[in-house]
Design a protein around this motif. Structure first.
Motif, PDB file in Angstrom:
ATOM      1  N   ILE A  75      57.343  -0.390 -16.988  1.00  0.00           N
ATOM      2  CA  ILE A  75      57.583   0.135 -18.421  1.00  0.00           C
ATOM      3  C   ILE A  75      57.681  -1.020 -19.476  1.00  0.00           C
ATOM      4  N   SER A  76      57.117  -0.709 -20.587  1.00  0.00           N
ATOM      5  CA  SER A  76      56.915  -1.787 -21.504  1.00  0.00           C
ATOM      6  C   SER A  76      58.314  -2.336 -22.260  1.00  0.00           C
ATOM      7  N   GLU A  77      58.726  -3.583 -22.262  1.00  0.00           N
ATOM      8  CA  GLU A  77      59.733  -3.946 -22.797  1.00  0.00           C
ATOM      9  C   GLU A  77      60.484  -3.408 -24.213  1.00  0.00           C
ATOM     10  N   LYS A  78      59.490  -2.869 -24.724  1.00  0.00           N
ATOM     11  CA  LYS A  78      59.878  -2.052 -25.862  1.00  0.00           C
ATOM     12  C   LYS A  78      61.037  -0.963 -25.685  1.00  0.00           C
ATOM     13  N   TYR A  79      61.047  -0.403 -24.447  1.00  0.00           N
ATOM     14  CA  TYR A  79      61.935   0.457 -24.084  1.00  0.00           C
ATOM     15  C   TYR A  79      62.980   0.051 -23.181  1.00  0.00           C
ATOM     16  N   ILE A  80      63.360  -1.124 -23.201  1.00  0.00           N
ATOM     17  CA  ILE A  80      64.385  -1.814 -22.369  1.00  0.00           C
ATOM     18  C   ILE A  80      65.416  -2.597 -23.336  1.00  0.00           C
ATOM     19  N   GLY A  81      66.679  -2.679 -22.698  1.00  0.00           N
ATOM     20  CA  GLY A  81      67.728  -3.159 -23.302  1.00  0.00           C
ATOM     21  C   GLY A  81      68.590  -3.844 -22.393  1.00  0.00           C
ATOM     22  N   VAL A  82      69.181  -5.225 -22.561  1.00  0.00           N
ATOM     23  CA  VAL A  82      69.920  -5.975 -21.361  1.00  0.00           C
ATOM     24  C   VAL A  82      71.143  -6.358 -21.906  1.00  0.00           C
ATOM     25  N   GLY A  83      72.030  -6.322 -20.828  1.00  0.00           N
ATOM     26  CA  GLY A  83      73.441  -6.544 -21.259  1.00  0.00           C
ATOM     27  C   GLY A  83      74.049  -7.292 -20.093  1.00  0.00           C
TER      28      GLY A  83
END
Ligand SMILES: Cc1ncc(COP(=O)(O)O)c(C=O)c1O
Length: 355
Positions: A75-83
């Motif tokens: 899935i494209s990184e545009k839809y991802i957030g990290v923590g």
């Protein structure tokens, strides 16, 4: 005084009891992945440490992690957030999208950290009990959820291990448009399905994932979420702090993801061990083990609880002792470890039951 009252309220809240570290013990209490070779991780960590300049804030490293996560989940990184672990992502979403005075709904038993964090943030939690075999009455859940602002679905569920049927979860999501729905997929790498792709198409669904479990990186503290493009963008630009993960953790996580073929092989080994341990426990009189889609098993030991707990302690094996839970007695949650750890665990149970 308002401040003193608030500190008093916080001091009385339930809190996460951090497990004790017992030297030399087999650690089957926190669902980490010891089946992943420690040398594999240690070598990557040593290389990352050699290459890092810790005088600088991490810049490019964050981008590299996004790239590898996108590749792993497709899935494209545009839809991802990290923590910093999925724990931190939960915290940020509760504080910014729910907040004091709002209401959450969960089924129970579930991941107690989530409930604790709601309470810390002044969010009231409605708890809907799961059924005897940890199934959910989805209609009842949806009816009660109409009054909530926030819905938490742990999939597979901790501590019960089962993943609700995909259609059931989809029905809940379809019925609760406009509410924030958090689908916690910390154990999805071991399970049958993920709703990550679905979350990209919805304006109210966030799927939470982590590298702490299947990827063997609990100590690195790296979690991620998948959601729609707008929320992922706002999360990255505004909700998340600028440098939530250390350079070392970013680099280690990226390199382990680059070698995800090795991790996937271990996941298959853990799943095979899960079946083997389940089948062996099924032969033991007086205890019941529940079907699991995660890397741990929920076991009801009833009257054998004390004897098994004592034998485990004697053998230096640590499991999560839950006692009575959800109408079941003498409950334990046991992670699937290496074959050798699992065998030691099984021998303890078998010995305690015949004694
Ligand atoms: C269901 C669930 N969600 C989230 C977490 C936390 O994961 P992380 O290590 O990414 O903070 C855990 C850890 O036990 C968990 O069981």
């Amino acid at each position: 005084m308002k401040l003193a009252k608030e500190i008093g309220r916080i001091s009385r809240l339930d809190r996460y009891k951090r497990p004790e570290k017992v030297k030399g013990a087999a650690k089957l209490d926190s669902n980490e992945n010891f089946a992943l070779d420690s040398e594999f991780i240690a070598k990557i960590a040593a290389e990352a440490a050699r290459g890092a300049d810790l005088r600088e804030y991490p810049l490019d490293e964050l981008g590299h992690l996004y790239g590898q996560l996108a590749k792993y989940i497709g899935i494209s990184e545009k839809y991802i957030g990290v923590g910093s672990g999925s724990d931190q992502i939960i915290e940020l979403l509760l504080a910014t999208l729910a907040g004091r005075g709002s209401r959450a709904i969960v089924f129970v038993p579930t991941f107690s950290y989530f409930i604790d964090r709601c309470e810390l943030n002044g969010i009231r939690v409605d708890e809907v009990p799961l059924g005897k075999d940890f199934e959910l009455d989805a209609r009842k859940f949806v009816r009660r959820a109409k009054k909530a602002d926030l819905v938490y679905i742990c999939s597979p569920n901790n501590p019960t291990g089962n993943q609700l049927d995909k259609k059931t979860v989809q029905y809940i999501i379809d019925s609760l448009r406009g509410k924030l729905i958090l689908v916690d997929e910390a154990y999805a790498d071991f399970a049958g399905y993920s709703l990550a792709r679905e979350a990209t198409r919805r304006d109210n669904v966030v799927v939470l994932r982590t590298l702490s479990k299947a990827f063997g990186l609990a100590g690195a503290r790296v979690g991620y979420m998948v959601t729609n493009r707008k929320l992922a963008g706002a999360f990255k630009s505004t909700i998340q702090s600028p440098y939530p993960i250390s350079t070392l953790s970013l680099t280690i996580a990226t390199r382990v993801l680059e070698r995800s073929a090795q991790v996937k092989k271990t996941i298959e080994e853990v799943k095979a061990e899960r079946k083997r341990v389940f089948d062996r426990l099924a032969q033991v009189d007086g205890i019941k083990t529940y079907r699991s889609d995660a890397n741990f098993l929920f076991i009801e030991t009833g009257k054998r609880y004390r004897a098994i707990a004592k034998e485990l302690e004697k053998e230096g094996i640590i499991v999560r002792l839950l006692g009575s839970a959800a109408g079941h007695s003498g409950c334990m949650r046991v992670a699937i470890g290496t074959r050798e750890m699992n065998d030691r665990f099984l021998s303890c149970v078998e010995r305690a039951v015949v004694a």
